[in-house]
Motif scaffolding. Structure first.
Motif, PDB file in Angstrom:
ATOM      1  N   SER A  33       0.834  -1.207   0.000  1.00 54.87           N
ATOM      2  CA  SER A  33       0.000   0.000   0.000  1.00 54.87           C
ATOM      3  C   SER A  33       0.867   1.255   0.000  1.00 54.87           C
ATOM      4  CB  SER A  33      -0.922   0.015   1.217  1.00 54.87           C
ATOM      5  OG  SER A  33      -1.840  -1.034   1.144  1.00 54.87           O
ATOM      6  N   ARG A  34       1.894   1.226   0.819  1.00 56.39           N
ATOM      7  CA  ARG A  34       2.813   2.375   0.887  1.00 56.39           C
ATOM      8  C   ARG A  34       3.541   2.551  -0.450  1.00 56.39           C
ATOM      9  NH1 ARG A  34       3.795   7.252   2.433  1.00 56.39           N
ATOM     10  NH2 ARG A  34       5.964   7.680   2.783  1.00 56.39           N
ATOM     11  N   LEU A  35       3.996   1.476  -1.043  1.00 54.75           N
ATOM     12  CA  LEU A  35       4.674   1.532  -2.327  1.00 54.75           C
ATOM     13  C   LEU A  35       3.737   2.094  -3.401  1.00 54.75           C
ATOM     14  CD1 LEU A  35       7.183   0.925  -4.011  1.00 54.75           C
ATOM     15  CD2 LEU A  35       6.319  -1.405  -4.308  1.00 54.75           C
ATOM     16  N   LYS A  36       2.494   1.642  -3.408  1.00 57.48           N
ATOM     17  CA  LYS A  36       1.517   2.149  -4.375  1.00 57.48           C
ATOM     18  C   LYS A  36       1.294   3.638  -4.167  1.00 57.48           C
ATOM     19  CE  LYS A  36      -3.217   1.599  -6.067  1.00 57.48           C
ATOM     20  NZ  LYS A  36      -3.304   2.969  -6.422  1.00 57.48           N
ATOM     21  N   TYR A  37       1.195   4.077  -2.924  1.00 55.44           N
ATOM     22  CA  TYR A  37       0.999   5.494  -2.630  1.00 55.44           C
ATOM     23  C   TYR A  37       2.167   6.318  -3.171  1.00 55.44           C
ATOM     24  CZ  TYR A  37       0.744   9.849  -0.029  1.00 55.44           C
ATOM     25  OH  TYR A  37       0.711  11.181   0.310  1.00 55.44           O
ATOM     26  N   ILE A  38       3.375   5.851  -2.930  1.00 57.80           N
ATOM     27  CA  ILE A  38       4.576   6.571  -3.400  1.00 57.80           C
ATOM     28  C   ILE A  38       4.582   6.652  -4.927  1.00 57.80           C
ATOM     29  CG2 ILE A  38       7.100   6.423  -3.573  1.00 57.80           C
ATOM     30  CD1 ILE A  38       7.040   5.272  -0.677  1.00 57.80           C
ATOM     31  N   LEU A  39       4.286   5.546  -5.590  1.00 59.71           N
ATOM     32  CA  LEU A  39       4.261   5.541  -7.052  1.00 59.71           C
ATOM     33  C   LEU A  39       3.165   6.452  -7.592  1.00 59.71           C
ATOM     34  CD1 LEU A  39       4.917   1.750  -7.745  1.00 59.71           C
ATOM     35  CD2 LEU A  39       6.527   3.655  -8.017  1.00 59.71           C
ATOM     36  N   ASP A  40       2.005   6.458  -6.941  1.00 59.94           N
ATOM     37  CA  ASP A  40       0.918   7.345  -7.356  1.00 59.94           C
ATOM     38  C   ASP A  40       1.317   8.809  -7.213  1.00 59.94           C
ATOM     39  OD1 ASP A  40      -0.681   5.183  -7.962  1.00 59.94           O
ATOM     40  OD2 ASP A  40      -1.912   5.327  -6.142  1.00 59.94           O
ATOM     41  N   GLU A  41       1.974   9.156  -6.113  1.00 62.52           N
ATOM     42  CA  GLU A  41       2.406  10.536  -5.894  1.00 62.52           C
ATOM     43  C   GLU A  41       3.446  10.952  -6.938  1.00 62.52           C
ATOM     44  OE1 GLU A  41       1.166  12.874  -3.652  1.00 62.52           O
ATOM     45  OE2 GLU A  41      -0.344  11.302  -3.511  1.00 62.52           O
ATOM     46  N   GLU A  42       4.371  10.064  -7.263  1.00 61.14           N
ATOM     47  CA  GLU A  42       5.365  10.356  -8.297  1.00 61.14           C
ATOM     48  C   GLU A  42       4.684  10.575  -9.645  1.00 61.14           C
ATOM     49  OE1 GLU A  42       8.261   7.223  -8.301  1.00 61.14           O
ATOM     50  OE2 GLU A  42       9.192   7.908  -6.449  1.00 61.14           O
ATOM     51  N   ALA A  43       3.676   9.775  -9.945  1.00 58.93           N
ATOM     52  CA  ALA A  43       2.939   9.925 -11.204  1.00 58.93           C
ATOM     53  C   ALA A  43       2.205  11.269 -11.240  1.00 58.93           C
ATOM     54  CB  ALA A  43       1.962   8.773 -11.390  1.00 58.93           C
ATOM     55  N   LYS A  44       1.626  11.680 -10.113  1.00 60.28           N
ATOM     56  CA  LYS A  44       0.941  12.973 -10.049  1.00 60.28           C
ATOM     57  C   LYS A  44       1.918  14.114 -10.308  1.00 60.28           C
ATOM     58  CE  LYS A  44      -2.569  11.667  -6.665  1.00 60.28           C
ATOM     59  NZ  LYS A  44      -3.022  11.884  -5.281  1.00 60.28           N
ATOM     60  N   LEU A  45       3.106  14.013  -9.721  1.00 60.92           N
ATOM     61  CA  LEU A  45       4.113  15.047  -9.933  1.00 60.92           C
ATOM     62  C   LEU A  45       4.535  15.118 -11.397  1.00 60.92           C
ATOM     63  CD1 LEU A  45       6.441  14.695  -6.806  1.00 60.92           C
ATOM     64  CD2 LEU A  45       5.001  16.638  -7.413  1.00 60.92           C
ATOM     65  N   GLU A  46       4.741  13.975 -12.005  1.00 62.93           N
ATOM     66  CA  GLU A  46       5.123  13.944 -13.425  1.00 62.93           C
ATOM     67  C   GLU A  46       4.021  14.537 -14.292  1.00 62.93           C
ATOM     68  OE1 GLU A  46       8.063  13.212 -14.935  1.00 62.93           O
ATOM     69  OE2 GLU A  46       8.783  13.147 -12.874  1.00 62.93           O
ATOM     70  N   ASP A  47       2.776  14.207 -13.989  1.00 61.33           N
ATOM     71  CA  ASP A  47       1.654  14.786 -14.733  1.00 61.33           C
ATOM     72  C   ASP A  47       1.619  16.299 -14.567  1.00 61.33           C
ATOM     73  OD1 ASP A  47       0.814  12.357 -15.692  1.00 61.33           O
ATOM     74  OD2 ASP A  47      -0.909  12.164 -14.339  1.00 61.33           O
ATOM     75  N   ALA A  48       1.800  16.763 -13.338  1.00 58.66           N
ATOM     76  CA  ALA A  48       1.773  18.207 -13.075  1.00 58.66           C
ATOM     77  C   ALA A  48       2.890  18.910 -13.841  1.00 58.66           C
ATOM     78  CB  ALA A  48       1.892  18.470 -11.576  1.00 58.66           C
ATOM     79  N   LYS A  49       4.078  18.316 -13.843  1.00 64.31           N
ATOM     80  CA  LYS A  49       5.204  18.896 -14.583  1.00 64.31           C
ATOM     81  C   LYS A  49       4.884  18.964 -16.069  1.00 64.31           C
ATOM     82  CE  LYS A  49       8.898  17.206 -11.585  1.00 64.31           C
ATOM     83  NZ  LYS A  49      10.047  16.280 -11.525  1.00 64.31           N
ATOM     84  N   TYR A  50       4.333  17.884 -16.599  1.00 63.67           N
ATOM     85  CA  TYR A  50       4.014  17.819 -18.029  1.00 63.67           C
ATOM     86  C   TYR A  50       3.009  18.902 -18.407  1.00 63.67           C
ATOM     87  CZ  TYR A  50       1.831  16.241 -22.344  1.00 63.67           C
ATOM     88  OH  TYR A  50       1.317  16.194 -23.607  1.00 63.67           O
ATOM     89  N   PHE A  51       1.914  19.006 -17.633  1.00 65.50           N
ATOM     90  CA  PHE A  51       0.884  19.977 -17.966  1.00 65.50           C
ATOM     91  C   PHE A  51       1.357  21.408 -17.733  1.00 65.50           C
ATOM     92  CE2 PHE A  51      -1.919  16.218 -17.447  1.00 65.50           C
ATOM     93  CZ  PHE A  51      -2.433  16.223 -18.730  1.00 65.50           C
ATOM     94  N   ALA A  52       2.192  21.631 -16.718  1.00 59.19           N
ATOM     95  CA  ALA A  52       2.730  22.972 -16.480  1.00 59.19           C
ATOM     96  C   ALA A  52       3.634  23.382 -17.637  1.00 59.19           C
ATOM     97  CB  ALA A  52       3.497  23.001 -15.158  1.00 59.19           C
TER      98      ALA A  52
END
Length: 106
Positions: A33-52
């Motif tokens: 669960s913790r690993l999934k949370y970390i991977l999800d947060e990293e994906a959100k950051l990458e998405d935010a960077k891409y859209f910005a």
């Protein structure tokens, strides 16, 4: 022997996997669960960077186009062209053209 194992990546990876599998089901679930949370947060950051970045590029292009329209309008004003023609060719508003005209008069 343990020092040798820590220097070999394959052995180190195997020990890590063995430790993960040795956990109780609750510990393993918590780990996953913790690993999934970390991977999800990293994906959100990458998405935010891409859209910005995408938004920044679009905004830069828009600003560049506006600047070019203003430069063309200034040249047309210097040639004493009528405001209607300038507005038609540059797609600037009469207010924007009048502000540019004021800059020329200064």
């Amino acid at each position: 022997m343990e020092e040798l194992a820590m220097n070999d990546k394959r052995i180190k990876d195997a020990l890590t996997i063995w430790q993960e599998l040795s956990q109780s089901p609750e510990e393993y679930y918590a780990y996953e669960s913790r690993l999934k949370y970390i991977l999800d947060e990293e994906a959100k950051l990458e998405d935010a960077k891409y859209f910005a970045e995408k938004e920044g590029v679009a905004k830069g292009i828009e600003q560049g186009e506006k600047k070019k329209q203003q430069e063309i309008a200034l040249k047309m004003l210097q040639k004493n062209m009528d405001l209607e023609s300038i507005a038609e060719f540059t797609e600037l508003t009469f207010d924007e053209i009048n502000k540019l005209k004021e800059q020329l008069d200064e």
